[in-house]
Scaffold this motif. Structure first.
Motif, PDB file in Angstrom:
ATOM      1  N   ILE A  23     -19.747 -14.154  -9.459  1.00 51.57           N
ATOM      2  CA  ILE A  23     -18.316 -14.221  -9.164  1.00 51.57           C
ATOM      3  C   ILE A  23     -17.680 -15.242 -10.098  1.00 51.57           C
ATOM      4  O   ILE A  23     -18.126 -16.398 -10.168  1.00 51.57           O
ATOM      5  CB  ILE A  23     -18.075 -14.614  -7.687  1.00 51.57           C
ATOM      6  CG1 ILE A  23     -18.815 -13.637  -6.759  1.00 51.57           C
ATOM      7  CG2 ILE A  23     -16.592 -14.574  -7.376  1.00 51.57           C
ATOM      8  CD1 ILE A  23     -20.165 -14.112  -6.288  1.00 51.57           C
ATOM      9  N   ILE A  24     -16.675 -14.810 -10.848  1.00 48.65           N
ATOM     10  CA  ILE A  24     -16.043 -15.645 -11.875  1.00 48.65           C
ATOM     11  C   ILE A  24     -14.626 -16.002 -11.454  1.00 48.65           C
ATOM     12  O   ILE A  24     -13.836 -15.157 -11.028  1.00 48.65           O
ATOM     13  CB  ILE A  24     -16.025 -14.919 -13.234  1.00 48.65           C
ATOM     14  CG1 ILE A  24     -17.457 -14.683 -13.710  1.00 48.65           C
ATOM     15  CG2 ILE A  24     -15.241 -15.727 -14.278  1.00 48.65           C
ATOM     16  CD1 ILE A  24     -17.554 -13.969 -15.053  1.00 48.65           C
ATOM     17  N   ILE A  28     -17.843 -10.153 -10.409  1.00 47.92           N
ATOM     18  CA  ILE A  28     -16.637  -9.980  -9.593  1.00 47.92           C
ATOM     19  C   ILE A  28     -15.607 -10.983 -10.105  1.00 47.92           C
ATOM     20  O   ILE A  28     -15.843 -12.196 -10.070  1.00 47.92           O
ATOM     21  CB  ILE A  28     -16.891 -10.223  -8.098  1.00 47.92           C
ATOM     22  CG1 ILE A  28     -18.010  -9.323  -7.584  1.00 47.92           C
ATOM     23  CG2 ILE A  28     -15.607  -9.984  -7.305  1.00 47.92           C
ATOM     24  CD1 ILE A  28     -18.380  -9.579  -6.120  1.00 47.92           C
ATOM     25  N   PHE A  29     -14.480 -10.478 -10.608  1.00 48.99           N
ATOM     26  CA  PHE A  29     -13.392 -11.333 -11.077  1.00 48.99           C
ATOM     27  C   PHE A  29     -12.423 -11.576  -9.920  1.00 48.99           C
ATOM     28  O   PHE A  29     -11.977 -10.621  -9.275  1.00 48.99           O
ATOM     29  CB  PHE A  29     -12.653 -10.670 -12.242  1.00 48.99           C
ATOM     30  CG  PHE A  29     -13.498 -10.461 -13.470  1.00 48.99           C
ATOM     31  CD1 PHE A  29     -13.808 -11.526 -14.306  1.00 48.99           C
ATOM     32  CD2 PHE A  29     -13.992  -9.205 -13.789  1.00 48.99           C
ATOM     33  CE1 PHE A  29     -14.585 -11.340 -15.445  1.00 48.99           C
ATOM     34  CE2 PHE A  29     -14.767  -9.003 -14.923  1.00 48.99           C
ATOM     35  CZ  PHE A  29     -15.065 -10.077 -15.754  1.00 48.99           C
ATOM     36  N   VAL A  30     -12.085 -12.843  -9.676  1.00 49.56           N
ATOM     37  CA  VAL A  30     -11.256 -13.179  -8.509  1.00 49.56           C
ATOM     38  C   VAL A  30      -9.752 -13.122  -8.794  1.00 49.56           C
ATOM     39  O   VAL A  30      -8.948 -13.543  -7.978  1.00 49.56           O
ATOM     40  CB  VAL A  30     -11.615 -14.564  -7.928  1.00 49.56           C
ATOM     41  CG1 VAL A  30     -13.071 -14.655  -7.580  1.00 49.56           C
ATOM     42  CG2 VAL A  30     -11.207 -15.691  -8.877  1.00 49.56           C
ATOM     43  N   GLY A  31      -9.365 -12.583  -9.946  1.00 54.47           N
ATOM     44  CA  GLY A  31      -7.943 -12.466 -10.274  1.00 54.47           C
ATOM     45  C   GLY A  31      -7.448 -13.596 -11.158  1.00 54.47           C
ATOM     46  O   GLY A  31      -8.175 -14.543 -11.474  1.00 54.47           O
ATOM     47  N   ALA A  52     -12.947  -6.234  -9.849  1.00 50.26           N
ATOM     48  CA  ALA A  52     -11.863  -7.203 -10.039  1.00 50.26           C
ATOM     49  C   ALA A  52     -10.851  -7.032  -8.918  1.00 50.26           C
ATOM     50  O   ALA A  52     -10.620  -5.919  -8.438  1.00 50.26           O
ATOM     51  CB  ALA A  52     -11.189  -7.027 -11.395  1.00 50.26           C
ATOM     52  N   ILE A  53     -10.254  -8.143  -8.497  1.00 53.59           N
ATOM     53  CA  ILE A  53      -9.163  -8.101  -7.530  1.00 53.59           C
ATOM     54  C   ILE A  53      -7.911  -8.688  -8.167  1.00 53.59           C
ATOM     55  O   ILE A  53      -7.966  -9.332  -9.219  1.00 53.59           O
ATOM     56  CB  ILE A  53      -9.510  -8.862  -6.233  1.00 53.59           C
ATOM     57  CG1 ILE A  53      -9.715 -10.356  -6.520  1.00 53.59           C
ATOM     58  CG2 ILE A  53     -10.730  -8.259  -5.555  1.00 53.59           C
ATOM     59  CD1 ILE A  53      -9.870 -11.198  -5.262  1.00 53.59           C
ATOM     60  N   LEU A  54      -6.790  -8.458  -7.526  1.00 59.04           N
ATOM     61  CA  LEU A  54      -5.517  -8.980  -8.022  1.00 59.04           C
ATOM     62  C   LEU A  54      -5.352 -10.453  -7.668  1.00 59.04           C
ATOM     63  O   LEU A  54      -5.617 -10.872  -6.546  1.00 59.04           O
ATOM     64  CB  LEU A  54      -4.350  -8.205  -7.415  1.00 59.04           C
ATOM     65  CG  LEU A  54      -4.151  -6.757  -7.869  1.00 59.04           C
ATOM     66  CD1 LEU A  54      -3.104  -6.080  -6.991  1.00 59.04           C
ATOM     67  CD2 LEU A  54      -3.724  -6.697  -9.333  1.00 59.04           C
ATOM     68  N   GLY A  55      -4.901 -11.235  -8.660  1.00 60.00           N
ATOM     69  CA  GLY A  55      -4.438 -12.584  -8.402  1.00 60.00           C
ATOM     70  C   GLY A  55      -2.921 -12.600  -8.347  1.00 60.00           C
ATOM     71  O   GLY A  55      -2.266 -11.597  -8.648  1.00 60.00           O
ATOM     72  N   ASN A  56      -2.349 -13.719  -7.990  1.00 62.60           N
ATOM     73  CA  ASN A  56      -0.892 -13.778  -7.897  1.00 62.60           C
ATOM     74  C   ASN A  56      -0.224 -13.576  -9.255  1.00 62.60           C
ATOM     75  O   ASN A  56       0.904 -13.068  -9.336  1.00 62.60           O
ATOM     76  CB  ASN A  56      -0.432 -15.100  -7.269  1.00 62.60           C
ATOM     77  CG  ASN A  56      -0.882 -16.323  -8.034  1.00 62.60           C
ATOM     78  OD1 ASN A  56      -2.080 -16.576  -8.175  1.00 62.60           O
ATOM     79  ND2 ASN A  56       0.066 -17.107  -8.520  1.00 62.60           N
ATOM     80  N   PHE A 103     -15.474 -16.252  -1.362  1.00 60.87           N
ATOM     81  CA  PHE A 103     -15.184 -16.800  -2.683  1.00 60.87           C
ATOM     82  C   PHE A 103     -13.720 -16.577  -3.010  1.00 60.87           C
ATOM     83  O   PHE A 103     -13.181 -15.497  -2.752  1.00 60.87           O
ATOM     84  CB  PHE A 103     -16.037 -16.113  -3.756  1.00 60.87           C
ATOM     85  CG  PHE A 103     -17.515 -16.336  -3.620  1.00 60.87           C
ATOM     86  CD1 PHE A 103     -18.108 -17.475  -4.140  1.00 60.87           C
ATOM     87  CD2 PHE A 103     -18.318 -15.404  -2.977  1.00 60.87           C
ATOM     88  CE1 PHE A 103     -19.475 -17.682  -4.027  1.00 60.87           C
ATOM     89  CE2 PHE A 103     -19.686 -15.593  -2.855  1.00 60.87           C
ATOM     90  CZ  PHE A 103     -20.266 -16.742  -3.370  1.00 60.87           C
ATOM     91  N   PHE A 104     -13.063 -17.571  -3.586  1.00 60.90           N
ATOM     92  CA  PHE A 104     -11.670 -17.422  -3.984  1.00 60.90           C
ATOM     93  C   PHE A 104     -11.381 -18.311  -5.182  1.00 60.90           C
ATOM     94  O   PHE A 104     -12.226 -19.109  -5.610  1.00 60.90           O
ATOM     95  CB  PHE A 104     -10.718 -17.747  -2.818  1.00 60.90           C
ATOM     96  CG  PHE A 104     -10.881 -19.134  -2.230  1.00 60.90           C
ATOM     97  CD1 PHE A 104     -10.062 -20.178  -2.628  1.00 60.90           C
ATOM     98  CD2 PHE A 104     -11.846 -19.381  -1.262  1.00 60.90           C
ATOM     99  CE1 PHE A 104     -10.209 -21.443  -2.083  1.00 60.90           C
ATOM    100  CE2 PHE A 104     -11.999 -20.643  -0.704  1.00 60.90           C
ATOM    101  CZ  PHE A 104     -11.186 -21.679  -1.116  1.00 60.90           C
ATOM    102  N   GLY A 105     -10.201 -18.141  -5.766  1.00 62.81           N
ATOM    103  CA  GLY A 105      -9.776 -18.948  -6.903  1.00 62.81           C
ATOM    104  C   GLY A 105      -8.479 -19.650  -6.572  1.00 62.81           C
ATOM    105  O   GLY A 105      -8.363 -20.326  -5.570  1.00 62.81           O
TER     106      GLY A 105
END
Length: 302
Positions: free
Chosen positions: A4-5, A39-42, A69-73, A254-256
């Protein structure tokens, strides 16, 4: 298993270096690993020097089943800035405010409008969160009631303009769930309290520890990644309400999103923030998960 990045923000060179360090090899135009997935956290756009190349790396990996990949803000803001309704109007009335953060991204795509629109269409297919094999991944905040509402409402494989337009108006339960998931829970200060940062700018809210119940805490205890000093006295009961804490028995999340340049990435045994402030001369961080139920400090790669 998964690597997870955290937030990349256009740092393509650092991303490639990190992938190489973890044993991913560029072949057939994309990076892959024989037994693992990223897994990209956005928040892979904006700010950095190589935004276009970063999007290309992330997208090619996702499209070739080498990553999720998920969406970031920041990606969400790009959607709200770029997408137009049937009348040719921006789906968000606040579109002009979104331009400042997007300037570096838009500058890289100058003269390539169709390519940018194609990337926007792809971003609309990305989820806001993931639940995979005993872990959870979200950009900013995991609240069960929010996640459940998003599951029930955003059922299409692609975000619809009609849905995004409704979310942009704010005020609805869906809008609240959407924004808290990708931006976190900001604690609103009472009207008679102003907090000033080092530059003398006043603030009426601060990013809070969404995994904790705010009742009985001081302003400082509840804050998370605040860039200004908060008072150490208890928050008055009349401006707090109960919020269910993230349970120790819940899966690792996991989050960013929160720029943790000096702080530890492990918040609790099952709560991990992977944003190490890469856009502010920090690091790019990954966690190599292989089925464990509790986070292990040795599994971070930077």
């Amino acid at each position: 298993m998964y690597d997870i990045i955290g937030d990349i923000h256009g740092q393509a060179d650092m991303l490639e270096e990190l992938l190489n360090q973890m044993g991913y090899v560029a072949n057939k135009g994309y990076f892959s690993h024989p037994s693992r997935k990223v897994i990209f956290v956005g928040d892979f756009i904006n700010r950095g020097p190589s935004i276009k190349r970063t999007i290309s790396i992330v997208r090619k990996m996702v499209e070739n089943d080498a990553a999720f990949a998920i969406l970031g803000n920041h990606e969400v803001n790009a959607l709200f800035y770029t997408l137009l309704d049937k009348q040719g109007q921006h789906i968000s009335k606040k579109w002009s405010r979104l331009r400042l953060d997007l300037n570096p991204t838009l500058a890289e795509f100058k003269g390539e409008r169709e390519l940018w629109r194609d990337h926007i269409d792809w971003m609309r297919t990305l989820p806001l969160f993931l639940e995979l094999d005993g872990i959870r991944v979200v950009h900013a905040c995991w609240q069960d009631e929010n996640i459940q509402l998003l599951k029930e409402t955003l059922t299409e494989p692609k975000l619809k303009k009609k849905q995004l337009k409704a979310i942009a108006k704010n005020g609805s339960p869906l809008s609240k769930a959407f924004w808290e998931t990708c931006k976190g829970i900001d604690f609103q200060l009472p009207k008679d309290l102003l907090i000033f940062d080092k530059e003398g700018c006043a603030h009426r809210s601060f990013r809070s520890r969404w995994w904790e119940n705010p009742q009985g805490k001081t302003f400082r205890e509840l804050s998370f990644e605040s860039r200004f000093e908060l008072p150490s006295y208890r928050i008055p009961d009349e401006i707090t309400s109960y919020r269910a804490p993230y349970s120790e028995s819940d899966p690792i999340v996991f989050f960013g999103h929160y720029c943790m340049k000096e702080a530890e990435n492990i918040v609790k045994s099952n709560i991990c923030c992977l944003d190490s402030c890469v856009s502010r001369k920090g690091k790019l961080t990954a966690y190599r998960w292989s089925g464990e139920k509790e986070l292990i400090a040795e599994n971070f790669i930077q």
